[in-house]
Design a protein around this motif. Structure first.
Motif, short mmCIF file in Angstrom:
data_model
loop_
_atom_site.label_atom_id
_atom_site.label_comp_id
_atom_site.label_asym_id
_atom_site.label_seq_id
_atom_site.Cartn_x
_atom_site.Cartn_y
_atom_site.Cartn_z
N ASN A 11 0.82 -1.21 0.00
CA ASN A 11 0.00 0.00 0.00
C ASN A 11 0.85 1.27 0.00
O ASN A 11 0.53 2.26 -0.67
N LYS A 12 1.96 1.26 0.76
CA LYS A 12 2.80 2.43 0.85
C LYS A 12 3.43 2.77 -0.50
O LYS A 12 3.45 3.94 -0.93
N MET A 60 -7.75 7.34 -5.53
CA MET A 60 -6.99 6.95 -4.34
C MET A 60 -7.90 6.54 -3.20
O MET A 60 -8.97 7.13 -3.02
N ASP A 61 -7.48 5.57 -2.44
CA ASP A 61 -8.17 5.21 -1.20
C ASP A 61 -8.16 6.42 -0.27
O ASP A 61 -7.12 7.01 -0.01
N ASP A 86 0.79 9.36 -5.72
CA ASP A 86 1.11 10.73 -5.31
C ASP A 86 2.09 11.39 -6.27
O ASP A 86 1.99 12.60 -6.54
N LYS A 113 0.67 4.07 -2.91
CA LYS A 113 0.28 5.44 -2.60
C LYS A 113 1.35 6.42 -3.09
O LYS A 113 1.04 7.49 -3.65
N TYR A 134 -5.71 2.07 -5.56
CA TYR A 134 -4.95 3.15 -6.18
C TYR A 134 -4.98 2.91 -7.69
O TYR A 134 -4.49 1.88 -8.17
#
Length: 254
Positions: free
Chosen positions: A3-4, A206-207, A11, A7, A179
């Protein structure tokens, strides 16, 4: 992909203005009110009021609902509405979880002399309405990934099957949470001969975490996009698996 990392990738994704629909937004747009004249931020939630299940997207600028859908037919159909509450599209889903086809119908023809859709006679939700097959979303899913392509109808092949022009494609990154990067698709030609397609990122999904209204989705899209098309192709990548289903569990893939 974790997830990181997903994201961070979203971004860092730089999105550019969309040039698919002409300066006045009259070309191949689901509904004229959906042509974006500036960059737009949206937040999406599962609907908690009104008939059936469904979802709604609100403008981050003024908090108004700009697009919402009511689910029907056990999640295999949806009725879509604009900011004023006008029905702008009817959706039918065919297929299985791993791969499906989502046909989008509207009241205006997709091209000159198009005949009304002949496959809606058993759909009581739109009984008495004259609708035309406007676009189709094709979706494939594998593990935590999903790919969706939004294509408008431009005519028919000799066998009667629709002829399409690709407009948008969405790619869900292989993370547990949602995402999605969305691209406009443009045909490339050399000496007038098609040689492939180019893809330019114009939106991202995005979540948004858990809120008092339930799970939230954040959407960013640029000037010139068809807002409804971006929402629908992005929604096709959610866990519910189609544009008709409710948004429950949007962010989590097992």
């Amino acid at each position: 992909m974790g997830n990181k990392q997903a994201k961070q990738a979203i971004d860092n994704l730089q999105i550019a203005g969309c040039t698919l629909h002409g300066s006045d937004g009259t070309e191949n747009v689901l509904n004229g009110t959906f042509f974006t004249t500036s960059d737009v931020g949206l937040k999406g939630y599962a609907k908690r009021s009104g008939p059936g299940r469904g979802y709604e997207y609100m403008s981050r600028a003024d908090g108004e609902v700009v697009f919402h859908a009511d689910s029907a037919g056990q999640g295999k159909k949806a009725l879509c509405y604009d900011r004023s509450g006008t029905l702008v599209a009817f959706i039918k889903v065919k297929g299985i979880m791993e791969e499906d086809e989502q046909r989008i119908y509207r009241s205006d023809p997709a091209y000159p002399d198009q005949k009304p859709a002949a496959d809606l006679s058993d759909d009581e939700e739109v009984e008495g309405k004259t609708l035309y097959h406007f676009a189709t979303i094709h979706v494939t899913r594998k593990m935590r990934k999903a790919d969706a392509t939004y294509s408008v109808v431009t005519g028919n092949h000799d066998d009667g099957e629709p002829q399409y022009m690709k407009m948008y494609k969405a790619e869900k990154l292989g993370s547990q949470k949602l995402y999605v990067q969305i691209f406009m698709v443009q045909e490339q030609k050399e000496f007038g001969v098609p040689v492939g397609h180019s893809s330019v990122p114009v939106a991202k999904v995005m979540d948004g975490g858990m809120t008092l209204k339930g799970p939230k989705i954040d959407v960013e899209l640029t000037q010139g996009c068809d807002l409804a098309a971006v929402i629908l192709v992005g929604q096709a990548c959610t866990l519910t698996g189609n544009t008709a289903g409710a948004m429950s569990g949007t962010g989590v893939y097992a």
